[in-house]
Scaffold this motif. Structure first.
Motif, PDB file in Angstrom:
ATOM      1  N   ILE A 209       0.867  -1.181   0.000  1.00  0.00           N
ATOM      2  CA  ILE A 209       0.000   0.000   0.000  1.00  0.00           C
ATOM      3  C   ILE A 209       0.901   1.228   0.000  1.00  0.00           C
ATOM      4  N   ASP A 210       0.872   1.966  -1.090  1.00  0.00           N
ATOM      5  CA  ASP A 210       1.717   3.149  -1.292  1.00  0.00           C
ATOM      6  C   ASP A 210       0.999   4.378  -0.744  1.00  0.00           C
ATOM      7  N   VAL A 211       1.529   4.938   0.312  1.00  0.00           N
ATOM      8  CA  VAL A 211       0.970   6.151   0.909  1.00  0.00           C
ATOM      9  C   VAL A 211       1.979   7.264   0.682  1.00  0.00           C
ATOM     10  N   THR A 212       1.564   8.250  -0.090  1.00  0.00           N
ATOM     11  CA  THR A 212       2.472   9.333  -0.450  1.00  0.00           C
ATOM     12  C   THR A 212       1.827  10.670  -0.156  1.00  0.00           C
ATOM     13  N   ILE A 213       2.620  11.558   0.403  1.00  0.00           N
ATOM     14  CA  ILE A 213       2.203  12.926   0.656  1.00  0.00           C
ATOM     15  C   ILE A 213       3.010  13.820  -0.278  1.00  0.00           C
ATOM     16  N   HIS A 214       2.317  14.713  -0.959  1.00  0.00           N
ATOM     17  CA  HIS A 214       2.969  15.645  -1.883  1.00  0.00           C
ATOM     18  C   HIS A 214       2.942  17.040  -1.271  1.00  0.00           C
ATOM     19  N   GLU A 215       4.103  17.662  -1.194  1.00  0.00           N
ATOM     20  CA  GLU A 215       4.236  18.983  -0.567  1.00  0.00           C
ATOM     21  C   GLU A 215       3.258  20.013  -1.119  1.00  0.00           C
TER      22      GLU A 215
ATOM     23  N   GLY B 162      -8.899 -10.664   4.498  1.00  0.00           N
ATOM     24  CA  GLY B 162      -8.930 -11.312   3.196  1.00  0.00           C
ATOM     25  C   GLY B 162      -9.286 -10.404   2.032  1.00  0.00           C
ATOM     26  N   LYS B 163      -9.205 -10.983   0.856  1.00  0.00           N
ATOM     27  CA  LYS B 163      -9.300 -10.226  -0.389  1.00  0.00           C
ATOM     28  C   LYS B 163     -10.636  -9.539  -0.617  1.00  0.00           C
ATOM     29  N   ASN B 164     -11.694  -9.997   0.004  1.00  0.00           N
ATOM     30  CA  ASN B 164     -13.002  -9.371  -0.194  1.00  0.00           C
ATOM     31  C   ASN B 164     -13.384  -8.400   0.921  1.00  0.00           C
ATOM     32  N   SER B 165     -12.450  -8.102   1.814  1.00  0.00           N
ATOM     33  CA  SER B 165     -12.768  -7.288   2.985  1.00  0.00           C
ATOM     34  C   SER B 165     -13.121  -5.847   2.641  1.00  0.00           C
ATOM     35  N   LEU B 166     -12.644  -5.347   1.529  1.00  0.00           N
ATOM     36  CA  LEU B 166     -12.953  -3.968   1.140  1.00  0.00           C
ATOM     37  C   LEU B 166     -14.139  -3.882   0.172  1.00  0.00           C
ATOM     38  N   THR B 167     -14.640  -5.028  -0.283  1.00  0.00           N
ATOM     39  CA  THR B 167     -15.737  -5.048  -1.241  1.00  0.00           C
ATOM     40  C   THR B 167     -16.977  -4.271  -0.772  1.00  0.00           C
TER      41      THR B 167
ATOM     42  N   GLN C  15      -8.603   8.994   1.098  1.00  0.00           N
ATOM     43  CA  GLN C  15      -7.612   9.043   2.159  1.00  0.00           C
ATOM     44  C   GLN C  15      -6.874  10.364   2.066  1.00  0.00           C
ATOM     45  N   GLY C  16      -6.863  11.101   3.164  1.00  0.00           N
ATOM     46  CA  GLY C  16      -6.185  12.387   3.193  1.00  0.00           C
ATOM     47  C   GLY C  16      -7.155  13.562   3.183  1.00  0.00           C
ATOM     48  N   TYR C  17      -8.326  13.327   2.674  1.00  0.00           N
ATOM     49  CA  TYR C  17      -9.359  14.357   2.563  1.00  0.00           C
ATOM     50  C   TYR C  17     -10.696  13.736   2.967  1.00  0.00           C
ATOM     51  N   GLY C  18     -11.733  14.560   3.018  1.00  0.00           N
ATOM     52  CA  GLY C  18     -13.069  14.034   3.241  1.00  0.00           C
ATOM     53  C   GLY C  18     -13.490  13.147   2.077  1.00  0.00           C
ATOM     54  N   ASN C  19     -14.381  12.228   2.345  1.00  0.00           N
ATOM     55  CA  ASN C  19     -14.845  11.330   1.294  1.00  0.00           C
ATOM     56  C   ASN C  19     -15.604  12.089   0.217  1.00  0.00           C
ATOM     57  N   ALA C  20     -15.463  11.645  -1.028  1.00  0.00           N
ATOM     58  CA  ALA C  20     -16.184  12.241  -2.145  1.00  0.00           C
ATOM     59  C   ALA C  20     -17.636  11.769  -2.169  1.00  0.00           C
TER      60      ALA C  20
ATOM     61  N   HIS D 111      -5.090   4.267   5.300  1.00  0.00           N
ATOM     62  CA  HIS D 111      -4.453   3.209   4.509  1.00  0.00           C
ATOM     63  C   HIS D 111      -3.890   2.102   5.398  1.00  0.00           C
ATOM     64  N   SER D 112      -3.490   2.435   6.628  1.00  0.00           N
ATOM     65  CA  SER D 112      -3.046   1.389   7.557  1.00  0.00           C
ATOM     66  C   SER D 112      -4.216   0.455   7.874  1.00  0.00           C
ATOM     67  N   ILE D 113      -5.394   1.029   8.059  1.00  0.00           N
ATOM     68  CA  ILE D 113      -6.597   0.219   8.291  1.00  0.00           C
ATOM     69  C   ILE D 113      -6.901  -0.620   7.056  1.00  0.00           C
ATOM     70  N   ASN D 114      -6.758  -0.042   5.870  1.00  0.00           N
ATOM     71  CA  ASN D 114      -6.968  -0.815   4.635  1.00  0.00           C
ATOM     72  C   ASN D 114      -6.029  -2.010   4.567  1.00  0.00           C
ATOM     73  N   LEU D 115      -4.759  -1.807   4.920  1.00  0.00           N
ATOM     74  CA  LEU D 115      -3.802  -2.912   4.887  1.00  0.00           C
ATOM     75  C   LEU D 115      -4.219  -4.011   5.856  1.00  0.00           C
ATOM     76  N   VAL D 116      -4.604  -3.635   7.061  1.00  0.00           N
ATOM     77  CA  VAL D 116      -5.031  -4.635   8.037  1.00  0.00           C
ATOM     78  C   VAL D 116      -6.232  -5.413   7.511  1.00  0.00           C
ATOM     79  N   LYS D 117      -7.192  -4.722   6.954  1.00  0.00           N
ATOM     80  CA  LYS D 117      -8.370  -5.419   6.421  1.00  0.00           C
ATOM     81  C   LYS D 117      -7.978  -6.414   5.342  1.00  0.00           C
ATOM     82  N   LEU D 118      -7.093  -5.996   4.430  1.00  0.00           N
ATOM     83  CA  LEU D 118      -6.683  -6.894   3.348  1.00  0.00           C
ATOM     84  C   LEU D 118      -5.926  -8.114   3.881  1.00  0.00           C
ATOM     85  N   ILE D 119      -5.054  -7.899   4.854  1.00  0.00           N
ATOM     86  CA  ILE D 119      -4.222  -8.993   5.363  1.00  0.00           C
ATOM     87  C   ILE D 119      -5.003  -9.858   6.354  1.00  0.00           C
ATOM     88  N   ARG D 120      -5.658  -9.245   7.292  1.00  0.00           N
ATOM     89  CA  ARG D 120      -6.351  -9.994   8.343  1.00  0.00           C
ATOM     90  C   ARG D 120      -7.661 -10.601   7.849  1.00  0.00           C
TER      91      ARG D 120
END
Length: 156
Positions: free
Chosen positions: A95-101, A132-137, A146-151, A121-130
């Motif tokens: 999971i690539d988490v990048t902040i741009h100045e 499984g692959k359909n956890s974000l479905t 991530q980083g802003y309010g939801n669209a 994104h840390s929570i996303n990683l845990v969901k995927l690993i702990r």
């Protein structure tokens, strides 16, 4: 089963994003083993991620900070390609988490974006690993950000 997470961060980051990721992963998965690997900059993240995965990590979160110049943006592009390649080679999540100045007008806003993005994104990683692959479905099509309010979703 104890899961093993890798956290790769950089000394160029302007806040300790690795500590935020570790705190979040530990909260979400208290039995987790977490291995941290800190490198100088974003172009070093692909090899850090690969080494963490090779050492038995089930998935990795990489935490990079990109400056404002065009050279910085090209460096990020190179790093991103490396991270994608690492995922393909290992068949594991990076999971690539990048902040741009240039994402924010002031440093406080930039800090808040970074904290929000790393945490989500840390929570996303845990969901995927702990979980499984359909956890974000269940969240597909929700316009989550991530980083802003939801669209939010576009309603029919």
């Amino acid at each position: 089963m104890r899961r093993k997470y890798g956290v790769a961060d950089t000394t160029f980051s302007r806040i300790d994003m690795g500590a935020i990721a570790i705190k979040t992963i530990t909260k979400e998965d208290p039995d987790a083993e977490i291995v941290r690997y800190t490198v100088p900059g974003i172009k070093d993240l692909p090899v850090a991620a690969k080494r963490l995965l090779d050492s038995g990590c089930d998935g990795v979160i990489t935490l990079g900070w990109v400056g404002k110049s065009m050279l910085d943006k090209y460096s990020y592009l190179a790093a991103s390609i490396g991270l994608i390649t690492t995922q393909i080679i290992t068949s594991k999540h990076v999971i690539d988490v990048t902040i741009h100045e240039d994402e924010a007008e002031d440093e406080e806003q930039l800090k808040n974006i970074a904290i929000d993005r790393v945490t989500k994104h840390s929570i996303n990683l845990v969901k995927l690993i702990r979980d499984g692959k359909n956890s974000l479905t269940p969240f597909a099509g929700k316009g989550l950000r991530q980083g802003y309010g939801n669209a939010g979703p576009i309603e029919d």
